[in-house]
Write a protein that holds these residues in place. Sequence first.
Motif, short mmCIF file in Angstrom:
data_model
loop_
_atom_site.label_atom_id
_atom_site.label_comp_id
_atom_site.label_asym_id
_atom_site.label_seq_id
_atom_site.Cartn_x
_atom_site.Cartn_y
_atom_site.Cartn_z
N HIS A 283 0.71 -1.26 -0.15
CA HIS A 283 -0.05 0.03 -0.11
C HIS A 283 0.82 1.29 0.15
N ASP A 284 0.44 2.31 -0.65
CA ASP A 284 0.99 3.58 -0.64
C ASP A 284 1.04 4.14 0.76
N GLU A 285 0.04 4.04 1.52
CA GLU A 285 -0.05 4.30 2.88
C GLU A 285 0.02 3.04 3.80
N PRO A 286 0.84 2.86 4.61
CA PRO A 286 0.70 1.79 5.54
C PRO A 286 -0.63 1.61 6.37
N SER A 287 -1.25 2.64 6.76
CA SER A 287 -2.59 2.48 7.50
C SER A 287 -3.56 1.60 6.52
N ASP A 288 -3.49 1.62 5.60
CA ASP A 288 -4.39 1.05 4.51
C ASP A 288 -4.19 -0.49 4.54
N ALA A 289 -3.12 -1.05 5.25
CA ALA A 289 -2.74 -2.43 5.45
C ALA A 289 -3.31 -3.08 6.70
#
Length: 346
Positions: A283-289
């Motif tokens: 993911h471009d933004e780790p929070s989305d993982a």
Amino acid sequence: MANGLEKILDRHAEVIETGFKQPKGQPFRSYAISNLRGGVGKSSIAFNLAYEISRKHSLLVADVCPQCNVTEMLFGDYRPKVNINNALQPMILGPAFGDQPEDISYKVSQHCDDFKGGKGAYAIAGHSELFAFPSMLYQQLNIAHASQQKSAVRNLLGGLKKILDREAQDKKCEKIIIDTSPFYAGGTHLAWCAVEALIVPVRVDEHSIESLHLTFKQLSDPTRDFYTWNERAGGRPTPKIAAIVMTMVGSKSQKKATPDQASRMYIERALALAEEFAKLFHHDEPSDAFVLTDDFHSAGRISGAKRIPISELKVQSFHKVENRRLQVNASAQRYRNQLRYLASMI
């Protein structure tokens, strides 16, 4: 950080309240469920995720953990004649130690009724002899490296992948998941070499945060063992982090879909580490993982002990586990939504 944390918590609430799922999964075929610590819910996630994935994709499951928890969940009292150790030993030690077995996976629905239907699941059983596998593997790797045989090192590290790819092709499986040991050496090392992505369960406690940090460093630090052997093989890819699954979240919270303060603190710390090692993520933004899962209480205990996926547990039904009579309460629907959301990411 604050925005990332709020995004994780808002999505968690949406998953619980509406059953939200990702419309499209990640572009990976193979995943290892891995954490360098025991007791984080890894095998329970592996079992339930195998069920959820197999509803939409034909699936091959491999157990490379010598504790064999997932093997027991999938096969019950049945012990397959052929297991992953039978396949790995001649791959690592050569034909003098036996022929490479064929047809090493077994249809799960023949041993676990709840897996009937869907797209089908096959599993390769683990074995307790995998406890001794690391010494065998590293002895052969060191011999190959001392002889300056990069191709031999590469073949050893890619051995498990070759086994799984062939079996998946034979059984026409679209996805592969591997349940690994909480120890990096041996089967877990080969699992990281065999897959495109990792699913990392992280319990909301101090030791799990430390093990998450260790996992990130093992994947990215050039002085660490995994990176070093990849280089000795002439350069091998590093698997991406596909999901961070926070487990035992909100066990003390009195509010629906709202983790308690201690859980929030550990989620925030895990997110800070993820952002520090952002290059490891798909993911471009780790929070989305991030995926948050509850303390499954009785539902999780029943699921593991009775080999019933959480999605198949009947609310208000009773089950006897370790001489205790446990009931499946309404919170099981919350757990189903969380597991189905995780499956939708895969």
